[in-house]
Design a protein around this motif. Structure first.
Motif, PDB file in Angstrom:
ATOM      1  N   GLY A 328       0.818  -1.200   0.000  1.00 37.48           N
ATOM      2  CA  GLY A 328       0.000   0.000   0.000  1.00 37.48           C
ATOM      3  C   GLY A 328       0.852   1.251   0.000  1.00 37.48           C
ATOM      4  N   VAL A 329       0.293   2.344  -0.452  1.00 40.54           N
ATOM      5  CA  VAL A 329       1.011   3.613  -0.544  1.00 40.54           C
ATOM      6  C   VAL A 329       1.089   4.267   0.829  1.00 40.54           C
ATOM      7  N   ASP A 330       2.320   4.488   1.282  1.00 45.40           N
ATOM      8  CA  ASP A 330       2.569   5.205   2.532  1.00 45.40           C
ATOM      9  C   ASP A 330       3.463   6.381   2.195  1.00 45.40           C
ATOM     10  N   SER A 331       2.920   7.577   2.251  1.00 46.01           N
ATOM     11  CA  SER A 331       3.680   8.756   1.823  1.00 46.01           C
ATOM     12  C   SER A 331       4.900   9.008   2.696  1.00 46.01           C
ATOM     13  N   TYR A 397     -21.499  -5.453  15.323  1.00 40.19           N
ATOM     14  CA  TYR A 397     -21.008  -4.224  14.696  1.00 40.19           C
ATOM     15  C   TYR A 397     -19.797  -4.567  13.835  1.00 40.19           C
ATOM     16  N   ASP A 398     -19.664  -3.841  12.732  1.00 36.74           N
ATOM     17  CA  ASP A 398     -18.526  -4.064  11.845  1.00 36.74           C
ATOM     18  C   ASP A 398     -17.298  -3.319  12.354  1.00 36.74           C
ATOM     19  N   ILE A 399     -16.151  -3.982  12.261  1.00 32.16           N
ATOM     20  CA  ILE A 399     -14.862  -3.305  12.445  1.00 32.16           C
ATOM     21  C   ILE A 399     -14.404  -2.880  11.056  1.00 32.16           C
ATOM     22  N   VAL A 400     -14.132  -1.593  10.880  1.00 22.83           N
ATOM     23  CA  VAL A 400     -13.819  -1.071   9.551  1.00 22.83           C
ATOM     24  C   VAL A 400     -12.505  -0.301   9.570  1.00 22.83           C
ATOM     25  N   SER A 401     -11.950  -0.120   8.378  1.00 23.69           N
ATOM     26  CA  SER A 401     -10.714   0.645   8.237  1.00 23.69           C
ATOM     27  C   SER A 401     -10.995   2.132   8.437  1.00 23.69           C
ATOM     28  N   GLY A 402     -10.067   2.796   9.122  1.00 24.55           N
ATOM     29  CA  GLY A 402     -10.255   4.211   9.412  1.00 24.55           C
ATOM     30  C   GLY A 402      -9.792   5.139   8.306  1.00 24.55           C
ATOM     31  N   CYS A 403      -9.100   4.619   7.312  1.00 26.03           N
ATOM     32  CA  CYS A 403      -8.643   5.433   6.190  1.00 26.03           C
ATOM     33  C   CYS A 403      -8.444   4.526   4.976  1.00 26.03           C
ATOM     34  N   SER A 404      -8.201   5.107   3.852  1.00 24.51           N
ATOM     35  CA  SER A 404      -7.997   4.324   2.633  1.00 24.51           C
ATOM     36  C   SER A 404      -6.506   4.244   2.297  1.00 24.51           C
ATOM     37  N   ILE A 405      -6.117   3.132   1.714  1.00 25.02           N
ATOM     38  CA  ILE A 405      -4.730   2.924   1.274  1.00 25.02           C
ATOM     39  C   ILE A 405      -4.761   2.434  -0.176  1.00 25.02           C
ATOM     40  N   PRO A 406      -4.273   3.270  -1.121  1.00 28.24           N
ATOM     41  CA  PRO A 406      -4.225   2.825  -2.525  1.00 28.24           C
ATOM     42  C   PRO A 406      -3.105   1.804  -2.735  1.00 28.24           C
ATOM     43  N   GLU A 407      -3.167   1.136  -3.855  1.00 25.85           N
ATOM     44  CA  GLU A 407      -2.191   0.091  -4.168  1.00 25.85           C
ATOM     45  C   GLU A 407      -0.953   0.672  -4.856  1.00 25.85           C
ATOM     46  N   LYS A 408       0.188   0.098  -4.553  1.00 27.27           N
ATOM     47  CA  LYS A 408       1.414   0.458  -5.269  1.00 27.27           C
ATOM     48  C   LYS A 408       1.441  -0.309  -6.590  1.00 27.27           C
ATOM     49  N   ASN A 409       1.053   0.366  -7.639  1.00 22.89           N
ATOM     50  CA  ASN A 409       1.085  -0.295  -8.946  1.00 22.89           C
ATOM     51  C   ASN A 409       2.257   0.233  -9.772  1.00 22.89           C
ATOM     52  N   ALA A 410       2.391  -0.231 -11.008  1.00 24.51           N
ATOM     53  CA  ALA A 410       3.524   0.165 -11.861  1.00 24.51           C
ATOM     54  C   ALA A 410       3.556   1.666 -12.068  1.00 24.51           C
ATOM     55  N   ALA A 411       2.385   2.247 -12.282  1.00 27.42           N
ATOM     56  CA  ALA A 411       2.321   3.697 -12.508  1.00 27.42           C
ATOM     57  C   ALA A 411       2.829   4.451 -11.290  1.00 27.42           C
ATOM     58  N   TYR A 413       5.065   3.396  -9.035  1.00 32.64           N
ATOM     59  CA  TYR A 413       6.513   3.261  -8.937  1.00 32.64           C
ATOM     60  C   TYR A 413       7.216   4.193  -9.914  1.00 32.64           C
ATOM     61  N   ILE A 414       6.736   4.243 -11.145  1.00 33.50           N
ATOM     62  CA  ILE A 414       7.368   5.112 -12.150  1.00 33.50           C
ATOM     63  C   ILE A 414       7.284   6.570 -11.721  1.00 33.50           C
ATOM     64  N   LYS A 415       6.102   6.996 -11.286  1.00 33.68           N
ATOM     65  CA  LYS A 415       5.887   8.380 -10.876  1.00 33.68           C
ATOM     66  C   LYS A 415       6.738   8.720  -9.658  1.00 33.68           C
ATOM     67  N   LEU A 420      11.459  11.387  -7.165  1.00 35.82           N
ATOM     68  CA  LEU A 420      12.536  11.355  -6.213  1.00 35.82           C
ATOM     69  C   LEU A 420      13.918  11.548  -6.823  1.00 35.82           C
ATOM     70  N   TYR A 421      14.140  10.980  -8.008  1.00 36.10           N
ATOM     71  CA  TYR A 421      15.493  10.959  -8.559  1.00 36.10           C
ATOM     72  C   TYR A 421      15.739  11.956  -9.682  1.00 36.10           C
ATOM     73  N   PHE A 422      14.688  12.431 -10.285  1.00 35.18           N
ATOM     74  CA  PHE A 422      14.889  13.383 -11.378  1.00 35.18           C
ATOM     75  C   PHE A 422      14.462  14.787 -11.005  1.00 35.18           C
ATOM     76  N   LEU A 423      13.288  14.910 -10.465  1.00 33.37           N
ATOM     77  CA  LEU A 423      12.807  16.263 -10.129  1.00 33.37           C
ATOM     78  C   LEU A 423      13.633  16.882  -9.029  1.00 33.37           C
ATOM     79  N   GLN A 424      14.081  16.059  -8.029  1.00 36.04           N
ATOM     80  CA  GLN A 424      14.856  16.599  -6.935  1.00 36.04           C
ATOM     81  C   GLN A 424      16.221  17.066  -7.421  1.00 36.04           C
ATOM     82  N   LYS A 425      16.816  16.338  -8.388  1.00 35.82           N
ATOM     83  CA  LYS A 425      18.127  16.747  -8.920  1.00 35.82           C
ATOM     84  C   LYS A 425      18.022  18.042  -9.695  1.00 35.82           C
TER      85      LYS A 425
END
Length: 426
Positions: A328-331, A397-411, A413-415, A420-425
């Motif tokens: 999952g995406v963790d900023s 009662y349902d136990i539910v997630s308190g926030c959403s976590i998107p998936e780390k997909n190919a797009a 990773y590329i972005k 991190l490596y081009f824009l920062q330089k």
């Protein structure tokens, strides 16, 4: 030598005293133990006596229900199918209120006029307002009034019976079958006219607690006396309420009596006290000359409820913890293979109280996923909290997630790598 003998004698006396003291101490301990055990047994007997369920009821089937939750607090053959006589009329009344207008005119058929006593004495061709027929139905238990209502609201007795059975099914009455609107003994190819004590209490709960017409139902069934005329004003009628329970106990709310040869004496009634509402349903509660048995049973069951059941807040804070999410995406840690998100229980109120006996305990259990694969949406169910009493589920009662976590997909990773490596330089 003599001195040595004296010392020996003193030693023997000392040992003897010690043995006597030990024996006395053992005796005291045993006495305390036996007395304490006896006291414990006495206390246990007192607790058992305090929560002892009603015994020696006259009714062959009986239940005590908590009208708020619908929970059965006491049952004696509560699911046995039996004829229910004029207690049937609570269903007739509530359906008439829901599907008819109080000022609707109801015409009398020859079949309605032919109904046996107890009857209003309506004549074919007469007309009555539904409002007046309801008092005739519930106060005097007139059989012809029930048929007049059924034929006009349901287009026919059979059509109205279909409405009654549909409503019973909607309310969860699995062992009830209506044929007549007045409760006279009857049978057809599908079976006999019957219910159970539990189902009858369930119908009463609907009438006084849940129906949109509950207030009018209570107004009608609590009225002591009522006078009316037919629509033409030519004939006058007077009704007296025969539900004696209304004057027997403080807080008596509503009820309906019944009797046929098959059913015996029957009763369904309710009582409200200190925020608690109880329903008692009795079937086959004696035959002539035992008309008073139903009142003795009703009071015994109501008093049992009043003496032993109080509202207790049973809500508990559940330590839901977190959910481990993979890929999952963790900023904050973008390249970590896993992250954790908070969990919460959905839909719980600050307080949730139910009627409980002193010796009853509600168990709270929960289970949840330990991990999940991204993506995980906010509010997504990952577990459940269950409240149970004596193995019966009260609520979950349902136990539910308190926030959403998107998936780390190919797009992603590329972005991320590009940033991190081009824009920062640059």
């Amino acid at each position: 030598m003599a001195e040595q003998e004296r010392n020996t004698d003193k030693g023997k006396m000392t040992v003897l005293k010690i043995k006597r003291r030990i024996a006395a101490l053992i005796l005291i301990c045993c006495t305390v133990y036996v007395t304490g055990l006896s006291g414990m047994k006495t206390q246990m007997r007192e607790v058992q006596a305090e929560t002892k369920e009603p015994e020696n009821l006259y009714a062959q089937s009986a239940v005590l229900m908590d009208a708020d939750s619908g929970r059965i607090l006491f049952s004696k053959n509560g699911q046995q199918e039996r004829a229910m006589a004029s207690t049937t009329k609570i269903m007739t009344c509530i359906l008439a209120l829901e599907y008819g207008g109080l000022d609707d005119k109801m015409s009398v058929s020859a079949y309605a006029a032919s109904q046996p006593q107890v009857h209003l004495g309506a004549v074919k061709g007469e007309e009555f307002y539904l409002r007046d027929l309801l008092y005739s139905l519930m106060l005097e238990s007139h059989n012809d009034s029930a048929v007049i209502i059924a034929e006009n609201v349901g287009k026919s007795v059979e059509g109205f019976a279909d409405m009654m059975n549909a409503k019973a099914k909607e309310l969860g009455c699995k062992n009830t079958y209506f044929i007549t609107p007045n409760g006279l003994d009857a049978s057809d190819e599908k079976g006999s006219h019957h219910t159970t004590a539990e189902d009858l209490a369930r119908i009463m709960k609907y009438c006084i607690m849940d129906s949109p017409e509950k207030d009018m139902f209570l107004e009608v069934t609590r009225t002591s006396n009522y006078q009316f005329t037919d629509c033409s004003g030519k004939h006058s009628y007077s009704c007296t309420n025969h539900n004696a329970f209304l004057q027997m106990m403080k807080g008596a709310l509503s009820g309906k009596t019944g009797f046929t040869g098959d059913a015996g004496y029957c009763y369904v009634g309710s009582l409200k006290d200190k925020g608690r509402t109880f329903i008692v349903a009795l079937l086959a509660c004696g035959w002539p000359n035992n008309k008073s048995y139903k009142w003795a049973d009703t009071k015994a069951l109501m008093n049992y409820g009043l003496e032993h059941y109080e509202y207790r807040n049973i809500r508990q804070d559940v330590p839901t913890g977190t959910l481990k999410v993979y890929h999952g995406v963790d900023s904050q840690n973008p390249f970590e293979p896993e992250t954790e998100i908070p969990l919460e229980v959905a839909g719980t109120a600050e307080n949730w109280s139910i009627l409980l006996r002193d010796d009853e305990k509600v168990n709270v259990n929960w289970e949840k996923k330990k991990n999940a694969e991204a993506p995980v949406g906010k509010g997504e169910k990952v577990g459940e909290v269950r409240y149970t009493l004596n193995g019966e589920l009260l609520k979950s009662y349902d136990i539910v997630s308190g926030c959403s976590i998107p998936e780390k997909n190919a797009a992603w990773y590329i972005k991320t790598i590009f940033r991190l490596y081009f824009l920062q330089k640059v």
